[in-house]
Scaffold this motif. Sequence first.
Motif, PDB file in Angstrom:
ATOM      1  N   SER A 114     -63.720  54.337  65.382  1.00 13.86           N
ATOM      2  CA  SER A 114     -64.111  54.705  64.019  1.00 13.86           C
ATOM      3  C   SER A 114     -62.996  54.497  63.002  1.00 13.86           C
ATOM      4  CB  SER A 114     -64.556  56.173  63.974  1.00 13.86           C
ATOM      5  OG  SER A 114     -65.678  56.399  64.792  1.00 13.86           O
ATOM      6  N   TYR A 115     -61.874  53.994  63.442  1.00 15.65           N
ATOM      7  CA  TYR A 115     -60.701  53.862  62.593  1.00 15.65           C
ATOM      8  C   TYR A 115     -60.315  52.403  62.381  1.00 15.65           C
ATOM      9  CZ  TYR A 115     -59.597  58.831  62.504  1.00 15.65           C
ATOM     10  OH  TYR A 115     -59.627  60.186  62.279  1.00 15.65           O
ATOM     11  N   ALA A 116     -59.828  52.108  61.189  1.00 18.10           N
ATOM     12  CA  ALA A 116     -59.174  50.834  60.934  1.00 18.10           C
ATOM     13  C   ALA A 116     -57.770  50.890  61.527  1.00 18.10           C
ATOM     14  CB  ALA A 116     -59.096  50.564  59.435  1.00 18.10           C
ATOM     15  N   MET A 117     -57.279  49.734  61.931  1.00 15.32           N
ATOM     16  CA  MET A 117     -55.954  49.652  62.540  1.00 15.32           C
ATOM     17  C   MET A 117     -55.130  48.587  61.833  1.00 15.32           C
ATOM     18  SD  MET A 117     -55.899  51.908  64.932  1.00 15.32           S
ATOM     19  CE  MET A 117     -54.277  51.401  65.512  1.00 15.32           C
ATOM     20  N   GLY A 118     -53.837  48.810  61.759  1.00 12.18           N
ATOM     21  CA  GLY A 118     -53.006  47.822  61.079  1.00 12.18           C
ATOM     22  C   GLY A 118     -51.613  47.727  61.670  1.00 12.18           C
ATOM     23  N   TRP A 119     -50.932  46.677  61.256  1.00  9.84           N
ATOM     24  CA  TRP A 119     -49.538  46.460  61.630  1.00  9.84           C
ATOM     25  C   TRP A 119     -48.700  46.279  60.373  1.00  9.84           C
ATOM     26  CZ3 TRP A 119     -47.637  46.786  66.534  1.00  9.84           C
ATOM     27  CH2 TRP A 119     -48.552  46.715  67.595  1.00  9.84           C
ATOM     28  N   PHE A 120     -47.537  46.882  60.382  1.00  2.28           N
ATOM     29  CA  PHE A 120     -46.523  46.704  59.353  1.00  2.28           C
ATOM     30  C   PHE A 120     -45.222  46.325  60.039  1.00  2.28           C
ATOM     31  CE2 PHE A 120     -48.122  48.317  55.219  1.00  2.28           C
ATOM     32  CZ  PHE A 120     -49.390  48.678  55.616  1.00  2.28           C
ATOM     33  N   ARG A 121     -44.277  45.848  59.262  1.00  2.00           N
ATOM     34  CA  ARG A 121     -42.963  45.563  59.827  1.00  2.00           C
ATOM     35  C   ARG A 121     -41.884  45.900  58.811  1.00  2.00           C
ATOM     36  NH1 ARG A 121     -42.924  38.885  60.069  1.00  2.00           N
ATOM     37  NH2 ARG A 121     -42.698  38.520  57.815  1.00  2.00           N
ATOM     38  N   GLN A 122     -40.697  46.160  59.337  1.00  2.00           N
ATOM     39  CA  GLN A 122     -39.561  46.456  58.476  1.00  2.00           C
ATOM     40  C   GLN A 122     -38.321  45.792  59.042  1.00  2.00           C
ATOM     41  OE1 GLN A 122     -38.798  50.638  57.720  1.00  2.00           O
ATOM     42  NE2 GLN A 122     -37.709  50.138  55.832  1.00  2.00           N
ATOM     43  N   ARG A 126     -40.562  48.265  54.168  1.00  2.00           N
ATOM     44  CA  ARG A 126     -41.652  48.027  55.096  1.00  2.00           C
ATOM     45  C   ARG A 126     -42.711  47.165  54.414  1.00  2.00           C
ATOM     46  NH1 ARG A 126     -44.471  53.353  56.902  1.00  2.00           N
ATOM     47  NH2 ARG A 126     -45.335  53.157  54.794  1.00  2.00           N
ATOM     48  N   GLU A 127     -43.251  46.197  55.143  1.00  2.00           N
ATOM     49  CA  GLU A 127     -44.250  45.308  54.552  1.00  2.00           C
ATOM     50  C   GLU A 127     -45.481  45.200  55.434  1.00  2.00           C
ATOM     51  OE1 GLU A 127     -43.046  41.231  54.116  1.00  2.00           O
ATOM     52  OE2 GLU A 127     -42.357  41.049  56.189  1.00  2.00           O
ATOM     53  N   PHE A 128     -46.584  44.977  54.771  1.00  2.33           N
ATOM     54  CA  PHE A 128     -47.869  44.830  55.439  1.00  2.33           C
ATOM     55  C   PHE A 128     -47.904  43.540  56.243  1.00  2.33           C
ATOM     56  CE2 PHE A 128     -52.336  44.807  56.130  1.00  2.33           C
ATOM     57  CZ  PHE A 128     -52.816  43.542  55.811  1.00  2.33           C
ATOM     58  N   VAL A 129     -48.481  43.605  57.445  1.00  4.70           N
ATOM     59  CA  VAL A 129     -48.648  42.430  58.284  1.00  4.70           C
ATOM     60  C   VAL A 129     -50.128  42.071  58.427  1.00  4.70           C
ATOM     61  CG1 VAL A 129     -48.358  41.500  60.615  1.00  4.70           C
ATOM     62  CG2 VAL A 129     -46.518  42.854  59.563  1.00  4.70           C
TER      63      VAL A 129
END
Length: 123
Positions: free
Chosen positions: A31-39, A45-48
């Motif tokens: 039921s959740y969206a998932m994401g990746w970021f990096r720093q 930190r930036e969106f991937v």
Amino acid sequence: QVMLVESGGGMVQAGGSLRLSCAVSGLTFSSYAMGWFRQAPGKEREFVAVIGWGSRNSNYADSLKGRFTISRDDARNTVYLQMNSLKPEDTAVYYCTTAQTFRAILTGQGDYWGQGTQVTVSS
């Protein structure tokens, strides 16, 4: 208790590939969206990438389109990030995050975050 545990980081030569995994527990993963970021060191930190529930949509940072692919396995409560043609500038700590909306991930407002996994790309 919600937990996100990343794995799969390491050191790779430029042009190589890695697949990151993020195992999630403590919530209804599907039921959740998932994401990746990096720093990267000394940088913000930036969106991937982000993937919606049911894998019905995904989005990527413009600079990473074509090289990175996000996917999810709801049966395993796991989200993946396949990274190909890696470059030294991809060196960073990679974090997974989750939120109830796609937009929250896009704007960096994830509800929960993992501890990160280091990716180092040598030239």
